[in-house]
Design an enzyme around this catalytic site. Sequence first.
Site, PDB file in Angstrom:
ATOM      1  N   HIS A  47      77.785  89.671  78.757  1.00  0.00           N
ATOM      2  CA  HIS A  47      77.878  89.927  80.192  1.00  0.00           C
ATOM      3  C   HIS A  47      77.338  91.322  80.486  1.00  0.00           C
ATOM      4  CE1 HIS A  47      79.110  89.976  84.270  1.00  0.00           C
ATOM      5  NE2 HIS A  47      79.930  90.967  84.091  1.00  0.00           N
ATOM      6  N   ASP A  49      76.279  93.969  83.140  1.00  0.00           N
ATOM      7  CA  ASP A  49      76.376  94.393  84.543  1.00  0.00           C
ATOM      8  C   ASP A  49      75.168  95.198  84.995  1.00  0.00           C
ATOM      9  OD1 ASP A  49      79.011  93.462  85.404  1.00  0.00           O
ATOM     10  OD2 ASP A  49      79.753  94.755  83.792  1.00  0.00           O
ATOM     11  N   ASP A 171      82.331  86.942  86.337  1.00  0.00           N
ATOM     12  CA  ASP A 171      83.069  88.186  86.574  1.00  0.00           C
ATOM     13  C   ASP A 171      83.347  88.472  88.046  1.00  0.00           C
ATOM     14  OD1 ASP A 171      84.449  90.399  85.678  1.00  0.00           O
ATOM     15  OD2 ASP A 171      82.692  91.702  85.608  1.00  0.00           O
ATOM     16  N   HIS A 412      78.212  92.381  91.497  1.00  0.00           N
ATOM     17  CA  HIS A 412      79.654  92.481  91.747  1.00  0.00           C
ATOM     18  C   HIS A 412      80.264  93.859  91.506  1.00  0.00           C
ATOM     19  CE1 HIS A 412      79.143  90.908  87.605  1.00  0.00           C
ATOM     20  NE2 HIS A 412      80.152  91.700  87.315  1.00  0.00           N
TER      21      HIS A 412
HETATM   22 ZN   LIG Z   1      80.686  92.297  85.469  1.00  0.00          ZN
END
Ligand SMILES: [Zn+2]
Length: 972
Positions: A47, A49, A171, A412
Amino acid sequence: MKYFGCIFIFVLLLAIDTKPTEAVCGYESCPETKPNMVNIHLVPHSHDDAGWLKTVDQYYYGHKNRIQHAGVQYIIDTVVSELIKDPKRRFIQVETLFFAKWWQEQSEEAQQSVKILVNEGRLQFTGGAWSMNDEAAVNYQSVIDQFTLGLKWLDETFGACARPRIGWQIDAFGHSREQASIFAQMGYDGQFFARMDHSDKINRLDTLAMEMIWNASESLDQMELFTGMLYNHYKNPPGFCFDLLCQDPPIIDGSRYDNNVEARVHDYIIWAQELERHYRSNHIMVPMGDDFHYEYAQRNFKNMDKLIKYVNQLQFKYHVFYSTPGCYLNALHQTLATWPNKTQDFFPYANDSNSFWTGYYTSRPTQKRFERDGNHMLQTAKQLSVFAGLSSEQQKKDLDKLRQIMGVMQHHYAITGTEKQAVSNDYDRLLYEGIIGGAGNARDALRVLTNLPEGEFESCLQLNISECAFTKDGADNVVVTLFNPLAHTSSQYVRVPVKEESYQVTDEKGRVVASEVVPVAWQVLALGYRQNSTQHDLVFKASVNKIASYYIKKVVKAERDNEIVWHKKLKEVETHAEEDDSETVVQTSQIKLVIDNNSGRLKKVEMNGVSENIEQNFGEYVSKRSSQYIFSEGEPLNVLTADVKFVVYDGDLVKEVHQQFNEWISQVIRISEGVNRVEFEWLIGPVNKEIVTIFDSEISSNGVFYTDSNGREIIKRVKDKREDFTPDLENEPTSGNYYPVTSRIYLQDNAKRMVLLNDRSQGGTSIVDGQLELMLNRPIYTTNIFGNVAHFQLRSVPFARGKVFLMLNAVSKESTFAERLAEKEIHLPFWKFFSSYSNVNRNAAVKSFPDFNFLPRSVHLLTLEPFTEHEILLRLENFVDDLAAEAVRFNIRPIFDGLGGVEIRETTLDGNLPLSEMKRMKFQHDAAGSRPKTAEYFTAQHKPLSAHKSQEASEFSVSLKPMQIRTFIIRK
Ligand SMILES: [Zn+2]
Ligand SMILES: *[C@@H]1O[C@H](CO)[C@@H](O)[C@H](O)[C@H]1NC(C)=O
Ligand SMILES: *[C@@H]1O[C@H](CO)[C@@H](O)[C@H](O)[C@H]1NC(C)=O
Ligand SMILES: *[C@@H]1O[C@H](CO)[C@@H](O)[C@H](O)[C@H]1NC(C)=O
């Protein structure tokens, strides 16, 4: 020669024969499953970001690892080389922004081997948008844009094998119905995520409802999307993290003293049994990864290889293998199992009874507004680029840059305002650069499209505090060129910062346009960082089809006569003044406002034939547990009680009430002739507090209110209630009733309806019947998720300014239509460009472009943008709320011709898949009667439009049901 030829053919056949079945992607490339066993799909993933504790580039390059150890370039490097080693290994790539950057840096050989991985389904793109967007604070237009961008890059780079089929929103802090609807409209088969209210999750685990069919639209058919909630966040099972960032034991095999195979396999099976209990089928999906994992992928894969080998060796109930979310969902689909229903959304998200993640609906209010400016510029620049046919490399690069940063802003940790301060600064820098590039394209286009071939067409980004470099020394001989991004001609008031002088405004035909000069609120003038040379706004009403210019000239006072109306300062009321009249009335032909002279607050509104006592005020929450994510109310709302000083400016066009609530809250209430809404322009600061505005009415709303989902469909909210479970609201009765308000919140009874529209995403609620509350401002906290009193130390204490619009109406279909129109005008008003007057060349050749006014009134020009070199992307949306309304019908031949079209085809919502090829999985409902014998699919519900310019006009007819969006590619 013949002899050699034969050998050659023979060798060639051999070569073809050795890899015949591998060149399949998609579901055909999925690993084999075993019907009589429990199939465990291991899903290796990372994951990554697009900014959080570190910036996008710091994450990509692995810079500043002391803040957080993370380097995406190494993740992709090592994952690719591990995938090449063994065709059974799988990996999903989610965030396209990182992958696209990495791709650019690869040699042709390296790219070639990645293409093989993609074509064989070993590297599977999942999600696939530019970033993994938030779902609360985003507007649907920007979500669609960022999926279009990511999917287009994948399509152009790899072709059909790279097309994602699964949403992977693991997420995001809560999930919107509109996001699910967007996935369905893009042809996705399903989505997975990892966060939902803790009570909801417990329920669903018990009732085998972790996976469901989400009916994602009240108005559109077939918007069902399979939605799965993961068991253990998006992490590997506890104890089975083989990543560089973990300390779990590796699998030690061979005849070693430390051999732990038996113990590890045992633990794994215990885990599998636990999962199996909570999911319906004989398939289980187990994510193997976490934030920024796989930087040294060999560790991960080597140990997973062994885990798979030893668990399978047992020949016990469990069959483990590398898989992907797509392959898992495909397996579920083949089982023909049935699933429970879901119709509302997953807001608010609470991970425990003290932690409702509702603060981020409002956090960093100025950044949320700046993101809207970015969208406004992006839509403006895209449309203008199409009309002017911009095609230089620089222009394309600039437009792409703006598209990309807008993709990042949807992330996010970006639009949510939950990133660290340095990261926020970096987003601002990138977005600012993107907007400047977009503005450059708009200028280039306007030089082609107007009679000002040398116009400056400057944009002013600080008009919200009445500041514009172009007019700071006076607005004499200034041309304001207005661009209207909407389909239909619109009339709006335009404000230009000026000195206190007399001006005459004329339109393109030389006709004088009524205008007046209004003082800017002193609280704005007092802002330290503002250029203070102009202290007034010149206001006039402009009517614009697509592009129109207005000319501003300074005049001596004698000349102006009746043409210019100075605002008379009407009343400056000292509160508790012992006057006989206890109220002040301010009104236009449409609206009457009554201000209470004692309190200084609004107390009554009349408009649209409806009259209602509405008191508007501000309040403050004092909390010790709030964070960027969480709003924790602490003590009850502290409503301001001090009397409000106010001044009324009463012009012919505009009436303003300037109010001062305390040292850090002021407001201008504004009504304008011919406009059916009341504008509240608030200014908060310098202060670091959670501030809300409340609108109190006597409407008996009975605990029911309504909020929009990402700016599109409306969702009914019932205070203290959720669709599928009883929420735990004991500790947080207010925060637990907060919902995202991206564009609109309202309440009503049988007769009246009170609506608030906003100019950026905020959190909102209705705690008391008849009352609406919007959170306008939040402090900046440290990034500790679960509440921390320590606030960021900023160089200066922040200010925020923005607008809330009130509409009061009778309950009717027409009123919701007016709200929709208002919402579009608020989100995409005229963009103002400034040039000097002397440059006008009235004989300049001006390029023509299509007129959209013939479209039915409810049709929104959602997208018009350059797609590939010879293609244009067009999206049209029918925005009526009245679901019983008829479909609108029209013919788009005039637009097609106006854009120089040769051919047109219809695609899925993202623009990258011909609609005729759309085929997505249909799942069966619980209790839905007889089950089908084979797996079913959804395909296009109408005949996709496809036409060539040589065909009859009738081939170009389009119909749009309420809330329907149709997407077309026009080839020039
Ligand atoms: Zn995230
Ligand atoms: C989805 O829900 C709406 C009402 O919320 C309903 O009208 C529609 O029939 C539902 N669609 C399906 C396929 O269940
Ligand atoms: C700008 O000028 C106005 C009026 O002259 C004054 O009241 C205000 O304080 C000035 N603002 C700043 C930041 O100096
Ligand atoms: C779910 O929705 C479908 C379609 O509207 C309906 O046929 C079915 O009965 C519903 N099932 C449940 C359990 O509510």
